[in-house]
Design a protein around this motif. Structure first.
Motif, PDB file in Angstrom:
ATOM      1  N   CYS A  55       0.732  -1.166  -0.162  1.00 42.13           N
ATOM      2  CA  CYS A  55      -0.257  -0.313   0.355  1.00 42.13           C
ATOM      3  C   CYS A  55       0.982   1.616  -0.028  1.00 42.13           C
ATOM      4  O   CYS A  55       1.887   1.264   0.853  1.00 42.13           O
ATOM      5  CB  CYS A  55      -1.276  -0.025   1.306  1.00 42.13           C
ATOM      6  SG  CYS A  55      -2.385   1.594   1.337  1.00 42.13           S
ATOM      7  N   MET A  56       1.205   2.237  -1.252  1.00 45.35           N
ATOM      8  CA  MET A  56       1.457   3.519  -1.325  1.00 45.35           C
ATOM      9  C   MET A  56       0.988   5.016  -1.004  1.00 45.35           C
ATOM     10  O   MET A  56      -0.327   4.273  -1.401  1.00 45.35           O
ATOM     11  CB  MET A  56       2.277   2.924  -2.791  1.00 45.35           C
ATOM     12  CG  MET A  56       3.007   1.680  -3.161  1.00 45.35           C
ATOM     13  SD  MET A  56       3.473   1.562  -4.760  1.00 45.35           S
ATOM     14  CE  MET A  56       2.314   0.312  -5.267  1.00 45.35           C
ATOM     15  N   PRO A  57       1.587   5.128  -0.824  1.00 43.36           N
ATOM     16  CA  PRO A  57       1.200   6.409  -1.254  1.00 43.36           C
ATOM     17  C   PRO A  57       0.323   6.556  -2.339  1.00 43.36           C
ATOM     18  O   PRO A  57       0.551   6.349  -3.871  1.00 43.36           O
ATOM     19  CB  PRO A  57       2.400   7.520  -1.446  1.00 43.36           C
ATOM     20  CG  PRO A  57       2.825   7.087  -0.361  1.00 43.36           C
ATOM     21  CD  PRO A  57       2.452   5.087  -0.954  1.00 43.36           C
ATOM     22  N   MET A  58      -0.826   7.321  -3.415  1.00 48.17           N
ATOM     23  CA  MET A  58      -1.797   7.287  -4.020  1.00 48.17           C
ATOM     24  C   MET A  58      -0.504   7.738  -5.725  1.00 48.17           C
ATOM     25  O   MET A  58      -1.060   7.222  -6.567  1.00 48.17           O
ATOM     26  CB  MET A  58      -2.422   8.654  -4.345  1.00 48.17           C
ATOM     27  CG  MET A  58      -3.215   8.495  -5.330  1.00 48.17           C
ATOM     28  SD  MET A  58      -4.193   6.607  -5.121  1.00 48.17           S
ATOM     29  CE  MET A  58      -5.109   6.297  -4.677  1.00 48.17           C
ATOM     30  N   PRO A  59      -0.011   8.898  -5.547  1.00 44.88           N
ATOM     31  CA  PRO A  59       0.808   8.962  -6.402  1.00 44.88           C
ATOM     32  C   PRO A  59       2.560   8.227  -6.820  1.00 44.88           C
ATOM     33  O   PRO A  59       2.250   7.725  -8.019  1.00 44.88           O
ATOM     34  CB  PRO A  59       1.604  10.996  -6.339  1.00 44.88           C
ATOM     35  CG  PRO A  59       1.088  11.049  -4.744  1.00 44.88           C
ATOM     36  CD  PRO A  59       0.565   9.702  -4.912  1.00 44.88           C
ATOM     37  N   MET A  60       2.326   7.771  -5.734  1.00 50.78           N
ATOM     38  CA  MET A  60       3.399   6.466  -6.743  1.00 50.78           C
ATOM     39  C   MET A  60       2.711   5.010  -6.773  1.00 50.78           C
ATOM     40  O   MET A  60       2.928   4.385  -7.694  1.00 50.78           O
ATOM     41  CB  MET A  60       4.027   5.366  -5.405  1.00 50.78           C
ATOM     42  CG  MET A  60       5.555   5.041  -5.152  1.00 50.78           C
ATOM     43  SD  MET A  60       6.571   5.377  -6.363  1.00 50.78           S
ATOM     44  CE  MET A  60       7.620   4.306  -5.722  1.00 50.78           C
ATOM     45  N   ALA A  61       1.667   4.536  -6.444  1.00 51.30           N
ATOM     46  CA  ALA A  61       0.622   3.488  -6.675  1.00 51.30           C
ATOM     47  C   ALA A  61       0.036   4.350  -7.876  1.00 51.30           C
ATOM     48  O   ALA A  61       0.294   2.986  -8.470  1.00 51.30           O
ATOM     49  CB  ALA A  61      -0.662   3.876  -5.423  1.00 51.30           C
ATOM     50  N   ILE A  62       0.063   5.351  -8.371  1.00 53.35           N
ATOM     51  CA  ILE A  62      -0.093   5.620  -9.636  1.00 53.35           C
ATOM     52  C   ILE A  62       1.220   5.185 -10.479  1.00 53.35           C
ATOM     53  O   ILE A  62       0.337   4.911 -11.951  1.00 53.35           O
ATOM     54  CB  ILE A  62      -1.548   7.231  -9.763  1.00 53.35           C
ATOM     55  CG1 ILE A  62      -2.861   7.065  -9.313  1.00 53.35           C
ATOM     56  CG2 ILE A  62      -1.329   7.572 -11.440  1.00 53.35           C
ATOM     57  CD1 ILE A  62      -3.077   8.740  -9.455  1.00 53.35           C
ATOM     58  N   PHE A  63       1.461   5.924 -10.426  1.00 49.26           N
ATOM     59  CA  PHE A  63       3.389   5.865 -11.215  1.00 49.26           C
ATOM     60  C   PHE A  63       3.281   4.072 -11.865  1.00 49.26           C
ATOM     61  O   PHE A  63       4.089   3.832 -12.470  1.00 49.26           O
ATOM     62  CB  PHE A  63       4.102   6.239 -10.718  1.00 49.26           C
ATOM     63  CG  PHE A  63       5.684   6.438 -11.158  1.00 49.26           C
ATOM     64  CD1 PHE A  63       5.472   6.932 -12.704  1.00 49.26           C
ATOM     65  CD2 PHE A  63       6.323   5.186 -10.579  1.00 49.26           C
ATOM     66  CE1 PHE A  63       7.078   6.620 -13.518  1.00 49.26           C
ATOM     67  CE2 PHE A  63       7.895   4.850 -11.048  1.00 49.26           C
ATOM     68  CZ  PHE A  63       8.236   6.152 -13.064  1.00 49.26           C
ATOM     69  N   CYS A  64       3.219   3.355 -10.561  1.00 50.71           N
ATOM     70  CA  CYS A  64       3.590   2.225 -10.790  1.00 50.71           C
ATOM     71  C   CYS A  64       2.555   1.204 -11.344  1.00 50.71           C
ATOM     72  O   CYS A  64       2.529   0.198 -12.056  1.00 50.71           O
ATOM     73  CB  CYS A  64       3.725   1.449  -9.186  1.00 50.71           C
ATOM     74  SG  CYS A  64       5.123   1.230  -8.769  1.00 50.71           S
ATOM     75  N   CYS A  65       1.222   1.856 -10.952  1.00 50.53           N
ATOM     76  CA  CYS A  65       0.712   1.139 -11.953  1.00 50.53           C
ATOM     77  C   CYS A  65       0.486   1.834 -13.687  1.00 50.53           C
ATOM     78  O   CYS A  65       0.402   0.705 -14.574  1.00 50.53           O
ATOM     79  CB  CYS A  65      -0.876   1.860 -12.054  1.00 50.53           C
ATOM     80  SG  CYS A  65      -2.598   0.799 -13.151  1.00 50.53           S
ATOM     81  N   ILE A  66       0.639   2.903 -14.011  1.00 49.92           N
ATOM     82  CA  ILE A  66       0.715   3.192 -15.151  1.00 49.92           C
ATOM     83  C   ILE A  66       2.337   2.213 -16.130  1.00 49.92           C
ATOM     84  O   ILE A  66       2.152   1.963 -16.824  1.00 49.92           O
ATOM     85  CB  ILE A  66       1.544   5.115 -15.733  1.00 49.92           C
ATOM     86  CG1 ILE A  66      -0.180   5.258 -15.383  1.00 49.92           C
ATOM     87  CG2 ILE A  66       2.028   5.144 -16.477  1.00 49.92           C
ATOM     88  CD1 ILE A  66       0.264   7.011 -15.131  1.00 49.92           C
ATOM     89  N   LEU A  67       3.205   1.976 -15.254  1.00 48.68           N
ATOM     90  CA  LEU A  67       4.719   0.924 -15.056  1.00 48.68           C
ATOM     91  C   LEU A  67       4.020   0.416 -15.991  1.00 48.68           C
ATOM     92  O   LEU A  67       4.452  -0.631 -16.683  1.00 48.68           O
ATOM     93  CB  LEU A  67       5.616   1.370 -14.356  1.00 48.68           C
ATOM     94  CG  LEU A  67       6.269   2.653 -14.529  1.00 48.68           C
ATOM     95  CD1 LEU A  67       7.638   2.601 -12.824  1.00 48.68           C
ATOM     96  CD2 LEU A  67       7.430   2.913 -15.267  1.00 48.68           C
ATOM     97  N   ASN A  68       3.355  -0.447 -15.180  1.00 46.30           N
ATOM     98  CA  ASN A  68       2.400  -2.424 -15.132  1.00 46.30           C
ATOM     99  C   ASN A  68       1.955  -2.196 -16.808  1.00 46.30           C
ATOM    100  O   ASN A  68       1.696  -2.407 -17.360  1.00 46.30           O
ATOM    101  CB  ASN A  68       2.031  -2.612 -14.136  1.00 46.30           C
ATOM    102  CG  ASN A  68       2.563  -2.736 -13.272  1.00 46.30           C
ATOM    103  OD1 ASN A  68       4.052  -3.361 -12.980  1.00 46.30           O
ATOM    104  ND2 ASN A  68       1.418  -3.200 -12.259  1.00 46.30           N
ATOM    105  N   ILE A  69       1.510  -0.800 -17.064  1.00 42.17           N
ATOM    106  CA  ILE A  69       0.413  -0.890 -17.847  1.00 42.17           C
ATOM    107  C   ILE A  69       1.766  -0.397 -19.500  1.00 42.17           C
ATOM    108  O   ILE A  69       0.876  -1.288 -20.134  1.00 42.17           O
ATOM    109  CB  ILE A  69      -0.045   0.015 -17.952  1.00 42.17           C
ATOM    110  CG1 ILE A  69      -1.371  -0.150 -17.288  1.00 42.17           C
ATOM    111  CG2 ILE A  69      -1.339   0.462 -19.932  1.00 42.17           C
ATOM    112  CD1 ILE A  69      -2.427   1.255 -17.017  1.00 42.17           C
TER     113      ILE A  69
END
Length: 151
Positions: A55-69
């Motif tokens: 569970c990460m801070p929201m900006p980091m979570a969004i960054f990792c999500c975009i990287l995964n896409i």
């Protein structure tokens, strides 16, 4: 029609089920709508993979999500390092790191058959969902503490 303020009674029936899945006893009691609500907490058993999702801070979570896409497995690999600095999991940081590195490797390996890409996207969505849930819980806890202070 009666309103909730009038204390309309309802009957609650509880059925106790034994190990052989047959009902053994029935209890009933009357309650009024003015009774305090009952909060039931249900915890589902998660797999080791799911427990390791940080569970990460929201900006980091969004960054990792975009990287995964964009590059399957890359966001998961980056998220593995967050367990040591800005993320937390329901397991130990070392176990979470190792599980996330394994998942990233498997996502990269299975990318060629599209399974890894879909898995990677779902993993990224889980990052964002966990972060949003955490922020929501944090807001609720702040509101509760303010209400307690006012009393």
């Amino acid at each position: 029609m009666s309103s909730a303020a009038e204390g309309v009674d309802e009957e609650v029936v509880v059925i106790q089920v034994t190990e052989d899945s047959s009902p053994s006893k029935k209890y009933s009691r009357s309650i009024s709508r003015s009774d305090q609500p009952v909060v039931i907490h249900v915890r589902t058993k998660q797999s080791a993979f799911r427990l390791a999702v940080p569970c990460m801070p929201m900006p980091m979570a969004i960054f990792c999500c975009i990287l995964n896409i964009i590059a399957p497995g890359l966001g998961t690999f980056v998220s593995a390092f967050t367990v040591f600095c800005c993320g937390y999991t329901e397991t130990t940081p070392t176990k979470a790191f190792l599980w996330n590195v394994l998942v990233a490797f498997l996502q990269i390996l299975t990318f060629a058959v599209v399974v890894g890409w879909i898995w990677s996207i779902m993993w990224g969505m889980t990052f964002v969902t966990l972060s949003a849930d955490y922020e929501h819980e944090k807001e609720l806890n702040e509101k509760r503490s303010k209400m307690k202070e006012n009393i």
